[in-house]
Design an enzyme around this catalytic site. Structure first.
Site, PDB file in Angstrom:
ATOM      1  N   PHE B  22      50.837  54.170  52.217  1.00  7.42           N
ATOM      2  CA  PHE B  22      50.266  54.274  53.560  1.00  7.42           C
ATOM      3  C   PHE B  22      50.728  55.546  54.282  1.00  7.42           C
ATOM      4  O   PHE B  22      49.938  56.236  54.900  1.00  7.42           O
ATOM      5  CB  PHE B  22      50.653  53.052  54.399  1.00  7.42           C
ATOM      6  CG  PHE B  22      49.947  51.796  53.989  1.00  7.42           C
ATOM      7  CD1 PHE B  22      48.575  51.669  54.168  1.00  7.42           C
ATOM      8  CD2 PHE B  22      50.640  50.742  53.418  1.00  7.42           C
ATOM      9  CE1 PHE B  22      47.913  50.513  53.795  1.00  7.42           C
ATOM     10  CE2 PHE B  22      49.987  49.577  53.042  1.00  7.42           C
ATOM     11  CZ  PHE B  22      48.621  49.452  53.225  1.00  7.42           C
ATOM     12  N   VAL B  87      58.257  61.967  39.727  1.00  2.86           N
ATOM     13  CA  VAL B  87      59.238  62.903  40.252  1.00  2.86           C
ATOM     14  C   VAL B  87      60.590  62.580  39.632  1.00  2.86           C
ATOM     15  O   VAL B  87      61.029  61.431  39.634  1.00  2.86           O
ATOM     16  CB  VAL B  87      59.294  62.815  41.787  1.00  2.86           C
ATOM     17  CG1 VAL B  87      60.511  63.552  42.324  1.00  2.86           C
ATOM     18  CG2 VAL B  87      58.018  63.380  42.375  1.00  2.86           C
ATOM     19  N   GLU B 178      53.363  33.926  52.628  1.00  2.00           N
ATOM     20  CA  GLU B 178      51.959  34.008  52.214  1.00  2.00           C
ATOM     21  C   GLU B 178      51.769  33.539  50.776  1.00  2.00           C
ATOM     22  O   GLU B 178      50.825  32.814  50.469  1.00  2.00           O
ATOM     23  CB  GLU B 178      51.430  35.444  52.416  1.00  2.00           C
ATOM     24  CG  GLU B 178      51.424  35.816  53.902  1.00  2.00           C
ATOM     25  CD  GLU B 178      50.744  37.146  54.224  1.00  2.00           C
ATOM     26  OE1 GLU B 178      50.103  37.224  55.265  1.00  2.00           O
ATOM     27  OE2 GLU B 178      50.885  38.094  53.439  1.00  2.00           O
ATOM     28  N   ASP B 308      58.778  53.235  54.480  1.00  2.88           N
ATOM     29  CA  ASP B 308      59.795  52.257  54.079  1.00  2.88           C
ATOM     30  C   ASP B 308      61.100  52.900  53.619  1.00  2.88           C
ATOM     31  O   ASP B 308      62.158  52.287  53.705  1.00  2.88           O
ATOM     32  CB  ASP B 308      59.282  51.393  52.920  1.00  2.88           C
ATOM     33  CG  ASP B 308      58.259  50.360  53.362  1.00  2.88           C
ATOM     34  OD1 ASP B 308      57.850  50.391  54.544  1.00  2.88           O
ATOM     35  OD2 ASP B 308      57.867  49.528  52.526  1.00  2.88           O
ATOM     36  N   ALA B 325      53.582  48.653  57.102  1.00  2.00           N
ATOM     37  CA  ALA B 325      52.564  49.695  56.975  1.00  2.00           C
ATOM     38  C   ALA B 325      52.345  50.486  58.273  1.00  2.00           C
ATOM     39  O   ALA B 325      52.273  51.720  58.228  1.00  2.00           O
ATOM     40  CB  ALA B 325      51.258  49.087  56.466  1.00  2.00           C
TER      41      ALA B 325
END
Lengths: 436, 436
Positions: B22, B87, B178, B308, B325
């Site tokens: 995001f 990376v 959830e 984050d 997000a």
């Protein structure tokens, strides 16, 4: 629990169906109201809509949309049960099937295992080229294409770049033609938009076919028009050729052409998936099991075989029927009726194939159709193709999702499912295992 | 070709962004009209919509619908280029990033690598429990759940069956709540329909949370209501507990409860994905990189960190911002503006988080919402949740496909994407590699 299903149980005649493809699913459905117990075995927990696998491979539709859970198809069918199991062997004397879950007793057995890729014994082709007969294979192709595009975008070696951007489809039947067409559309519509470093002219799509014409199973008119469509789209077509060797980099064709390529897709042949325990003498060319006109395997009373793996040799069909979904679906229905007849002691009815015609799509607004005596090509054929395929998909949600995908693809000329979820390792020629 | 992108090139300042989540995606978007060169690196070729991963895990939506090709997001952005690369190390002195494709020079570097699962050093939990932070992990959970249902349907051992049908979610944050809710709906709506041999009462769903309340980041009201919803749905909730051991069969909780289970999902913590080359002294608790109020990494002039993996320690945010997000998206936008300001020699503007609120869904018609001063729960909150999530998905096709899925799921109470495409091997705890 398990004993109930894996051993002898309710006393009703038990029909065991191996394979949840078009034939097996329709056979089970048509036995819905029969006084039998239906047990389906498949190594996958889903039914695959094979005609659209190439659209998954190309990233045009969601992988999940061409598959549907077998249990969901039969949610409401009381006399049906499913087991995810691999069949190891058929034991005709004991009337059992040995599976990874144990032995399953049958009163009537239907082999509906379909067909798999035929490399005609060529180990090199088997190792280095990509088949596309099931969903994991289509996803492997999707990964390979996208990985190679990513590699092509960063290499400074032009020869290497060109090999990564050269796509060869071996086999010019419906699958090969559809895949080649989809690759050509990727070249025109997507490549330069999403890979600014790559130009359409860097990419090449080849189609190599052993016969003198493409989609030889269809009319001359369809065949000619399909070739014309592909030519217009820039596909380089070789007819009447065979590929002779491929080492992962260099593909040799017996017309003298050598192609440097990292992407070779094998759609040049299929063979029946014959379970162990079927005697060699009833296995015909192409690994198909010989049956009589009610799909009964030669030499057995209660073993039947339908669809791609069956070769029903009769006066009307001296070479068996074509290995297409409608044959499997119709044989499934007819066999259901005949099993009911046999149980009731009534006369069986020989199978008659009602050929409703063939369709193949080459690209946007470009398809060929032979429907009955009608032969037509272009936009309307393409529209019919879309309609027939959406209506044939299992599950309302899949119909809707594929419809949405196609609608968007049509207007945007984009394919939005170009995801490398499971990396394909070209050293081992396997998906890389993903640790959780 | 490659040199153009992987070395120093156009002379324009180059912004390298590590990570296409995001934060990274929004940063790149907001630099669209800036006179810079934007290079994004990600090991996946797609952006993942993490908030819906649990719906993939449960088979409610298509796996491809929560992901979108990064190149497609930026098709029209001329100053953008993407490279699928891992990376390896950041070299602040040389101003380069070492990757699997070679070294990439940067003038400004943005670390937007996000967070991964935190097992807090517990190797046993890391080995035996299932995390759900990316798409392959969600698909592994989908396979595991379905494989265990298939096994439960055939076993004759009742204890074995019950362990296969016992689901434990560790962690009662939004993700855990959830997922537990979705499992409870599976128990009620799907189990007996598709597995006639299994009964809802054979299945158990547990939720174990270390804090005294669920979704502690939300209001007291939301937390209480979420717990009530889950209780009504039959989820067994333990608060203020920790799991102490799990060997793949037996889970021990420090309230004295021992659970026999084959399905343990770990949603109990995250840690920043810190690339190598960032000095230890700026890495705070939870693997977050300390930044100032313009997301600049402490001690560096031209290295930034958002989302984050960033801990912006200021008077307003003494512990950094929540790992959600909206923070990443807003930091991406603000950083774009600040990089432009820095290049122009203008003043930068400190980041201010505008908290628009939180939503969590527990099940059909059951969600909790804290929006500004508004607190509401139930159908309307659920409706808002659906709307917000559909609108936030990347790509019109994904929006449409998820909408179709949800519409169908709502009316049929079925989840149609329950496919075991890549078998999950519980011996090796990896997907089984699929040979092509």
């Amino acid at each position: 629990m398990a004993e109930m299903y894996l051993g002898k149980s309710t006393g009703k005649p038990r029909v065991v169906i191996i394979g949840g493809g078009f034939g097996g699913v329709n056979l089970a459905r048509k036995l819905k109201d029969a006084d039998v117990e239906v047990v389906m075995l498949d190594k996958h927990n889903y039914h695959t809509f094979q005609p659209l696998l190439y659209q998954v491979a190309i990233g045009a539709i969601e992988s999940d949309a061409v598959a549907f859970p077998i249990r969901r198809i039969f949610t409401r069918q009381k006399n049906f049960s499913f087991h995810m199991a691999e069949v190891q062997k058929i034991n005709p004397v004991a009337n059992t099937v040995s599976t990874t879950l144990g032995d399953v007793h049958y009163d009537y057995l239907a082999i509906a295992t379909g067909a798999n890729t035929n490399f005609f014994g060529n180990k090199e082709m088997e190792h280095f080229t990509m088949p596309m007969k099931n969903l994991p294979e289509a996803l492997n192709i999707r990964s390979l294409i996208l990985q190679n595009l990513e590699k092509a975008a960063v290499t400074t070696n032009v020869a290497e770049r060109d090999a990564l951007l050269t796509f060869v489809v071996v086999g010019g039947g419906p699958t090969g033609v559809e895949l080649a067409g989809a690759l050509a559309e990727m070249q025109t519509n997507m490549l330069c938009k999403d890979y600014p470093d790559l130009k359409p002219e860097h990419m090449k799509v080849y189609l190599a076919e052993g016969k003198t014409k493409l989609i030889a199973s269809m009319s001359e008119q369809a065949s000619v028009k399909a070739k014309q469509f592909l030519n217009e789209m820039g596909v380089i077509i070789y007819n009447d050729v065979h590929v002779t060797s491929y080492n992962g980099n260099d593909l040799a064709i017996d017309n003298g052409v050598n192609i440097k390529t990292r992407n070779v897709f094998w759609a040049a042949g299929v063979k029946g998936e014959v379970p162990e325990g079927i005697p060699q003498e009833v296995i015909l060319r192409g690994g198909r099991i010989q049956t009589d006109e009610i799909n009964r395997v030669k030499g057995y009373e209660n073993i039947f075989c339908i669809g791609d793996v069956a070769a029903m040799i009769t006066v009307d069909s001296p070479n068996g029927h074509p290995g297409v979904a409608p044959v499997a679906i119709q044989q499934g229905a007819q066999l259901a009726a005949n099993i009911i007849n046999i149980i009731k002691g009534e006369a069986t009815k020989p199978f008659k194939y009602r050929d409703k015609g063939s369709l193949a799509t080459i690209g946007r607004n470009k398809a060929v159709a032979d429907l009955g005596k009608l032969r037509f090509q272009g936009f309307f054929a393409w529209f019919v193709w879309l309609f027939v395929h959406i209506m044939s998909l299992a599950g309302f949600s899949n119909k809707l999702v594929v419809f949405c995908n196609w609608l968007i693809n049509y207007f945007t000329k984009n394919t939005d499912n170009r995801l490398i979820i499971h990396y394909f390792d070209t050293e081992t020629m396997m998906t890389e295992p993903i640790a959780k």
